[in-house]
Design a protein around this motif. Sequence first.
Motif, short mmCIF file in Angstrom:
data_model
loop_
_atom_site.label_atom_id
_atom_site.label_comp_id
_atom_site.label_asym_id
_atom_site.label_seq_id
_atom_site.Cartn_x
_atom_site.Cartn_y
_atom_site.Cartn_z
N LEU A 6 -18.47 2.13 38.15
CA LEU A 6 -19.80 2.22 37.55
C LEU A 6 -19.75 2.90 36.18
CD1 LEU A 6 -21.65 3.36 40.80
CD2 LEU A 6 -21.58 1.05 39.85
N MET A 7 -18.57 2.83 35.54
CA MET A 7 -18.39 3.42 34.22
C MET A 7 -18.71 2.40 33.13
SD MET A 7 -17.41 6.46 34.99
CE MET A 7 -16.87 7.07 33.40
N ARG A 8 -18.94 2.93 31.92
CA ARG A 8 -19.13 2.05 30.77
C ARG A 8 -17.79 1.47 30.33
NH1 ARG A 8 -23.19 6.18 27.65
NH2 ARG A 8 -21.49 7.58 28.22
N LYS A 9 -17.86 0.45 29.53
CA LYS A 9 -16.66 -0.25 29.10
C LYS A 9 -15.74 0.67 28.30
CE LYS A 9 -15.39 -4.75 27.14
NZ LYS A 9 -15.92 -5.99 26.54
N GLY A 10 -14.46 0.72 28.69
CA GLY A 10 -13.46 1.51 27.99
C GLY A 10 -13.40 2.98 28.35
N GLU A 11 -14.27 3.45 29.22
CA GLU A 11 -14.31 4.89 29.50
C GLU A 11 -13.13 5.41 30.32
OE1 GLU A 11 -18.82 6.39 29.03
OE2 GLU A 11 -18.37 5.43 30.94
N PRO A 12 -12.64 4.71 31.31
CA PRO A 12 -11.46 5.23 32.02
C PRO A 12 -10.28 5.49 31.09
CG PRO A 12 -12.48 3.47 33.28
CD PRO A 12 -13.16 3.48 31.95
N GLU A 13 -10.08 4.60 30.13
CA GLU A 13 -8.98 4.77 29.17
C GLU A 13 -9.22 5.98 28.27
OE1 GLU A 13 -9.26 0.65 30.63
OE2 GLU A 13 -10.71 1.99 29.67
N MET A 14 -10.48 6.20 27.89
CA MET A 14 -10.83 7.32 27.03
C MET A 14 -10.56 8.65 27.72
SD MET A 14 -13.49 9.74 26.82
CE MET A 14 -14.82 8.92 27.67
N VAL A 15 -10.89 8.76 29.00
CA VAL A 15 -10.66 9.99 29.76
C VAL A 15 -9.17 10.32 29.80
CG1 VAL A 15 -10.75 11.01 32.07
CG2 VAL A 15 -12.74 9.80 31.17
N ALA A 16 -8.35 9.32 30.08
CA ALA A 16 -6.90 9.54 30.16
C ALA A 16 -6.35 10.03 28.83
CB ALA A 16 -6.21 8.25 30.58
N GLU A 28 -18.01 21.84 21.14
CA GLU A 28 -17.42 21.91 19.80
C GLU A 28 -16.63 23.19 19.61
OE1 GLU A 28 -20.76 21.25 17.12
OE2 GLU A 28 -19.97 19.24 16.71
N ALA A 29 -17.19 24.30 20.09
CA ALA A 29 -16.50 25.59 19.95
C ALA A 29 -15.19 25.62 20.72
CB ALA A 29 -17.42 26.72 20.43
N LEU A 30 -15.10 24.83 21.79
CA LEU A 30 -13.88 24.78 22.60
C LEU A 30 -12.86 23.79 22.06
CD1 LEU A 30 -15.51 24.89 26.16
CD2 LEU A 30 -14.12 26.69 25.10
N GLY A 31 -13.21 23.02 21.03
CA GLY A 31 -12.26 22.12 20.40
C GLY A 31 -12.21 20.71 20.94
N LEU A 32 -13.22 20.30 21.71
CA LEU A 32 -13.26 18.91 22.17
C LEU A 32 -13.51 17.99 20.96
CD1 LEU A 32 -15.36 19.17 25.45
CD2 LEU A 32 -13.05 18.25 25.27
N PRO A 33 -12.99 16.77 20.99
CA PRO A 33 -13.21 15.84 19.88
C PRO A 33 -14.70 15.62 19.62
CG PRO A 33 -11.53 14.99 21.38
CD PRO A 33 -12.13 16.19 22.04
N HIS A 34 -15.07 15.52 18.36
CA HIS A 34 -16.48 15.38 17.98
C HIS A 34 -17.13 14.18 18.66
CE1 HIS A 34 -20.02 15.66 15.37
NE2 HIS A 34 -19.94 14.34 15.27
N GLU A 35 -16.41 13.05 18.71
CA GLU A 35 -17.00 11.86 19.30
C GLU A 35 -17.26 12.02 20.79
OE1 GLU A 35 -12.50 11.29 19.04
OE2 GLU A 35 -14.11 12.07 17.78
N GLN A 36 -16.47 12.88 21.46
CA GLN A 36 -16.68 13.11 22.88
C GLN A 36 -17.87 14.05 23.11
OE1 GLN A 36 -15.62 11.81 25.49
NE2 GLN A 36 -16.17 13.24 27.11
N VAL A 37 -17.96 15.10 22.30
CA VAL A 37 -19.04 16.06 22.45
C VAL A 37 -20.39 15.42 22.16
CG1 VAL A 37 -20.05 18.18 21.50
CG2 VAL A 37 -17.59 18.05 21.94
N TRP A 38 -20.44 14.52 21.21
CA TRP A 38 -21.71 13.94 20.79
C TRP A 38 -21.95 12.54 21.36
CZ3 TRP A 38 -25.51 16.70 18.87
CH2 TRP A 38 -25.19 17.96 18.35
N ARG A 39 -21.16 12.15 22.36
CA ARG A 39 -21.42 10.87 23.00
C ARG A 39 -22.72 10.98 23.79
NH1 ARG A 39 -19.28 10.23 28.36
NH2 ARG A 39 -18.57 8.14 27.88
N GLN A 40 -23.29 9.85 24.07
CA GLN A 40 -24.60 9.85 24.73
C GLN A 40 -24.52 10.40 26.16
OE1 GLN A 40 -26.73 6.05 24.36
NE2 GLN A 40 -25.04 5.50 23.03
#
Length: 419
Positions: free
Chosen positions: A162-172, A283-295
């Motif tokens: 039930l994930m969005r397209k491409g998300e399992p690969e992004m998590v890895a 952001e303060a913990l250093g997660l990628p910007h695109e991950q922190v600001w994803r919907q």
Amino acid sequence: MEKELLLILDFGAHNNQQVAKMAREAGVYCEVKPYNISEEELNALEPKGIVFIGEEETAEKDAGAAAERIKKSAVHGPRVMELGNQKTEEEVKKFLFDDCGFSGSWTTEAFISDMVEQIRAQVGDRKVLCALSGGVDSSVCAALVHKAVGDQLTCMFVNHGLMRKGEPEMVADIFGKQFNMKLISIDAVDRFLDKLAGVDDPERKRKIIGEEFIRVFEEESAKLGKMDYLVQGTIYPDIIESVSNKGVVKSHHNVGGLPEDIDFELVEPLKWLFKDEVRKVGEALGLPHEQVWRQPFPGPGLGVRVVGAITRQKVEYVRESDAILREEIKNAGLEKSIWQYFTVCPGCRSVGVKDGKRTYEEAISIRAILSSDAMTADVAELPYPLLNKIACRIVAEVDGVNRVMYDVTPKPPATIEWE
């Protein structure tokens, strides 16, 4: 540092987070509780200030008596501010700093420091399992707990189909490679979809998905040896919406979906934060910007974006149409100005024409909203040429779909998700 608390007592206000947001932005930590809070809980919290917020007719009827009870019950004699729904930022700040004497020292860095200490104190030297969905909340949870306990943490990603397209690969990529965390990926697509087959009640679907998550974690963690704690990405709006004086709007995956016989003790490091605060921590913990600001993405995933009974085909309709929507929103340069956008399969079919032939296929609805905390939301006014392009691509590229609609209902009266 002394922990200062502003307590906001909710008399049923639809925007009970308003003063809370104002206080947090002013550097004052606060919590929203039902107005009928017990005397024991009140004194355990030791608030420095208390605010009553609610509809005017409710406040006139109940606030006075509640205020007197609170004043008599509160052992430290906090200042009390009584108000209806509306209050200006200036009025709130005057109450916080002039009347109550708050220091305004609550910051993102202070929260991280305090929470790291709390996690270490709770966990000790025992093992922790993180329910990593790949969404913003669970991702920030993983980073925060990893900062606190390092390799005591094992992250488990369950692909429930039930994930969005491409998300399992992004998590890895992010957590396994970039952060070098212990990451276990489980393919449970058939297990979840088989459990959900024929279930059309939205609350039941949420319960099934929540319970099945826990069961997978229990089974898989048993293979790892004893795992004592389970990390969950519960955030404050989940709690406020699930426990309120006006009744439950809907149970949240991280709040109401847990079975009673859970084998883990929960670690919920973000449960007092609003969504914008969670992003700041990420952001303060250093997660990628695109991950922190994803919907934002609901715990049950696409399961609550297929209205009614879930089928593999309908999930694919949503997954593929959602990918097209996200691509076109990004191409239009609107991904940062729209808080959340996604597609829904409402479960209705209609007559259409493709390649000169009559069709009877599924409809897809587009949802795009503006919000800061998910408590209220306005509809984004997408340009018509963009809507037209998205609709044309969806009906052309997603086999089985012949109609696209745009949901223009704000929250309230609607919720953000359809289920």
